[in-house]
Design an enzyme around this catalytic site. Structure first.
Site, PDB file in Angstrom:
ATOM      1  N   HIS A 116      47.859  51.503 -16.782  1.00 45.34           N
ATOM      2  CA  HIS A 116      48.788  50.381 -17.186  1.00 45.34           C
ATOM      3  C   HIS A 116      48.078  49.301 -17.947  1.00 45.34           C
ATOM      4  O   HIS A 116      48.835  48.509 -18.868  1.00 45.34           O
ATOM      5  CB  HIS A 116      49.504  49.759 -16.065  1.00 45.34           C
ATOM      6  N   ASP A 139      57.528  48.156 -11.611  1.00 51.56           N
ATOM      7  CA  ASP A 139      56.354  48.223 -11.106  1.00 51.56           C
ATOM      8  C   ASP A 139      56.247  47.634  -9.513  1.00 51.56           C
ATOM      9  O   ASP A 139      56.787  46.732  -9.205  1.00 51.56           O
ATOM     10  CB  ASP A 139      55.215  47.295 -12.081  1.00 51.56           C
ATOM     11  N   HIS A 141      53.500  46.218  -9.017  1.00 48.67           N
ATOM     12  CA  HIS A 141      52.529  45.071  -9.011  1.00 48.67           C
ATOM     13  C   HIS A 141      53.025  44.447 -10.426  1.00 48.67           C
ATOM     14  O   HIS A 141      53.756  44.886 -11.155  1.00 48.67           O
ATOM     15  CB  HIS A 141      51.255  45.834  -9.305  1.00 48.67           C
ATOM     16  N   ASP A 143      50.678  43.054 -12.390  1.00 49.74           N
ATOM     17  CA  ASP A 143      49.678  43.346 -13.487  1.00 49.74           C
ATOM     18  C   ASP A 143      49.564  41.966 -14.335  1.00 49.74           C
ATOM     19  O   ASP A 143      49.568  42.187 -15.609  1.00 49.74           O
ATOM     20  CB  ASP A 143      50.025  44.440 -14.269  1.00 49.74           C
ATOM     21  N   HIS A 156      43.855  47.260 -15.501  1.00 48.16           N
ATOM     22  CA  HIS A 156      45.006  47.626 -15.555  1.00 48.16           C
ATOM     23  C   HIS A 156      46.068  46.566 -14.559  1.00 48.16           C
ATOM     24  O   HIS A 156      47.278  46.476 -14.828  1.00 48.16           O
ATOM     25  CB  HIS A 156      45.254  48.884 -14.885  1.00 48.16           C
ATOM     26  N   ASP A 243      56.056  51.839 -14.556  1.00 43.63           N
ATOM     27  CA  ASP A 243      54.520  52.173 -13.697  1.00 43.63           C
ATOM     28  C   ASP A 243      55.092  53.103 -12.761  1.00 43.63           C
ATOM     29  O   ASP A 243      56.111  52.637 -11.792  1.00 43.63           O
ATOM     30  CB  ASP A 243      54.032  51.007 -13.226  1.00 43.63           C
ATOM     31  N   ASP A 245      54.197  54.073 -10.006  1.00 43.31           N
ATOM     32  CA  ASP A 245      54.145  53.292  -8.596  1.00 43.31           C
ATOM     33  C   ASP A 245      55.338  52.598  -8.204  1.00 43.31           C
ATOM     34  O   ASP A 245      55.120  52.144  -7.074  1.00 43.31           O
ATOM     35  CB  ASP A 245      52.629  52.906  -8.286  1.00 43.31           C
ATOM     36  N   GLU A 288      50.668  55.597 -15.384  1.00 42.10           N
ATOM     37  CA  GLU A 288      50.116  55.629 -13.897  1.00 42.10           C
ATOM     38  C   GLU A 288      50.300  56.966 -13.370  1.00 42.10           C
ATOM     39  O   GLU A 288      50.021  57.103 -11.973  1.00 42.10           O
ATOM     40  CB  GLU A 288      50.200  54.601 -13.329  1.00 42.10           C
TER      41      GLU A 288
HETATM   42  N1  ARG Z   1      48.852  49.112 -12.926  1.00 41.37           N
HETATM   43  C1  ARG Z   1      48.457  49.259 -11.539  1.00 41.37           C
HETATM   44  N2  ARG Z   1      48.896  49.959 -10.943  1.00 41.37           N
HETATM   45  N3  ARG Z   1      47.919  48.006 -11.193  1.00 41.37           N
HETATM   46  C2  ARG Z   1      47.585  47.794  -9.803  1.00 41.37           C
HETATM   47  C3  ARG Z   1      46.826  46.479  -9.809  1.00 41.37           C
HETATM   48  C4  ARG Z   1      46.601  46.065  -8.407  1.00 41.37           C
HETATM   49  C5  ARG Z   1      45.732  44.784  -8.187  1.00 41.37           C
HETATM   50  N4  ARG Z   1      46.961  43.819  -8.206  1.00 41.37           N
HETATM   51  C6  ARG Z   1      44.436  44.411  -8.952  1.00 41.37           C
HETATM   52  O1  ARG Z   1      44.928  43.542  -9.937  1.00 41.37           O
HETATM   53  O2  ARG Z   1      43.806  45.183  -8.986  1.00 41.37           O
HETATM   54 MN    MN Z   2      51.467  48.678 -13.411  1.00 42.58          MN
HETATM   55 MN    MN Z   3      51.603  49.549 -10.428  1.00 43.03          MN
END
Ligand code: ARG
Ligand code: MN
Ligand code: MN
Length: 319
Positions: A116, A139, A141, A143, A156, A243, A245, A288
Site C-alpha cells: 500500500h 482498509d 489500517h 496507514d 506501507h 486494501d 485486508d 496488498e
Molecule cells: N498497508 C498495510 N497493510 N498497512 C499495515 C500497517 C500496520 C502498522 N500500522 C504499521 O504501520 O506498520
Molecule cells: Mn493499507
Molecule cells: Mn491494511
C-alpha cells in the site's frame, strides 16, 4: 488493447465515452517486509482481470507490469526507522507519473499492488490531474503513521501522512506534494490503529468509519455518510484505494497484515458498487494481495476477490 465486447453503457461524470481503464500492474513489495506481495498484480492479471473488465464494456489498456529499477539493500540503508526509503520513494514517484499520465488522457488508472505504500504514487497522480478529488480509503489500517510515529518502519503504514504533508523531515519524499486535505479523506473498515495514528486522526479531524460504525449502522448508511462527508454533492472526482485486508481474513486470507473482524464479502463489494454508482470514480487501487501467504486455495480465493472488487467498482451489478 482489448476491445470491449459488450455495449453496456453507464454515465461517468469525468471519463469520456467509451470508457477506458489503464491497468497499472505494480509488482512491488518494498513498503513492507513479507515476500510475495509483488506477485499480487501478476496473479490478478493471470486470473483474467483485463478480459473481465472488457466484458463489462471498458476499453482496457494493459502494457505489461511496471518494471522497477532495483536499488540494492546495501545502497538503501534505513533513514531513521524507515525501511527501503529510497526504493519506495523512487517507485512511488514513477507510479505517480504513470497514473497521472493515464488520468490526463481521460483513462481510469486501476493500480494493482503490490503493497500500500504505492498509494503515495497513485494518489499523487490523481491529485495532480484532479486537484479537487477526494479519497476513500478502505482498509483495516489507517496507514497514516509518520516517520516519527511508526513502530514497524514499514512505509506501507505511512502513505497517507506523506500525502497530507504531516511530515516533511525526509528529503527523499520531498517530491510528494501535500495536496490531500484532511476533509477530502474518509476511511472505512478500520480496526487496527496504532496509538500515534489515533492521535493524528483526532488532531486532524479526519473522518473514519471503523468496523464499530459498520456494525452499528450497516454498510449502506456508512457509505452514504462517508460520501456525504467528502463528496456531499456527488460531483467531485473519487479515488478509491482498497486494501484487501479491509475484508475479513476468512474472505481475503492471503494478505500480509490480516486483522480479524473485517468486512464481509458483500460489504466490501457494496462499497465498490456504491462508489461506481456515483459516476465520480476516476482512479482505483487494489492493494496488498499476497498469493504467497496462506495456502494455495486461500491465494486463489484472495485473487478472485481482488478481481471481483475491481469489477464491482467498474460497474458489475448483481442484476
Ligand atoms: N498497508 C498495510 N497493510 N498497512 C499495515 C500497517 C500496520 C502498522 N500500522 C504499521 O504501520 O506498520
Ligand atoms: Mn493499507
Ligand atoms: Mn491494511
Amino acid at each position: 488493447m482489448i476491445m470491449a465486447t459488450s455495449t453496456e453503457s453507464s454515465v461517468s461524470r469525468f471519463l469520456p465515452d467509451p470508457k477506458s481503464v489503464a491497468i497499472v500492474g505494480c509488482p512491488f513489495s518494498g513498503g513492507q517486509t513479507k515476500a510475495g506481495v509483488d506477485k499480487g498484480p501478476i496473479y490478478l492479471v493471470e486470473a483474467g482481470l483485463p478480459q473481465q473488465l472488457a466484458d463489462l464494456g471498458w476499453q482496457v489498456q494493459f502494457d505489461g507490469h511496471h518494471q522497477f529499477e532495483e536499488i540494492s539493500a546495501a545502497s538503501d540503508p534505513p533513514i531513521g526507522k524507515l525501511k527501503n526509503p529510497r526504493f519506495v520513494s523512487k517507485v512511488c514517484q514513477a507510479v505517480a507519473q504513470v497514473v497521472g499520465g493515464h488520468a490526463k488522457k481521460g483513462q481510469l488508472p486501476l493500480t494493482l499492488g503490490g503493497d500500500h505504500s504505492l498509494a503515495m504514487g497513485t494518489i499523487s497522480g490523481t491529485l495532480d490531474t484532479y486537484p479537487d478529488a477526494c479519497l476513500v480509503w478502505v482498509d483495516a489500517h489507517a496507514d497514516i503513521n509518520t516517520p516519527q510515529t511508526t513502530d514497524s518502519g514499514n512505509i506501507h503504514g505511512m502513505p497517507v501522512s506523506f500525502l497530507l504533508g504531516l511530515d516533511t523531515s525526509v528529503p527523499e519524499f520531498a517530491w510528494v506534494k501535500p495536496n490531500l486535505k484532511p476533509n477530502k479523506l474518509v476511511y472505512i473498515g478500520l480496526r487496527d490503529i496504532d496509538a500515534g495514528e489515533k492521535k493524528i486522526l483526532r488532531e486532524n479531524g479526519i473522518k473514519a468509519f471503523s468496523m464499530h460504525e459498520v456494525d452499528k449502522w450497516g454498510i449502506g448508511k456508512v457509505v452514504e455518510m462517508a460520501l456525504d462527508h467528502v463528496n456531499p454533492k456527488r460531483e467531485s472526482p473519487i479515488h478509491l484505494s482498497f486494501d484487501v485486508d479491509a475484508l475479513d481474513p476468512s474472505v481475503a486470507p492471503s494478505t500480509g497484515t490480516p486483522v480479524r473482524g473485517g468486512l464481509t464479502f458483500r460489504e466490501g463489494h457494496y462499497i465498490c458498487e456504491a462508489i461506481y454508482e456515483t459516476g465520480c470514480l476516476v482512479a482505483l487501487d487494489i492493494m496488498e494481495v499476497n498469493p504467497s501467504l496462506a495456502d494455495a486455495a486461500s491465494a486463489v480465493q484472495t485473487v478472485a476477490v481482488g478481481c471481483s472488487l475491481a469489477r464491482s467498482a467498474l460497474g458489475e451489478t448483481l442484476l
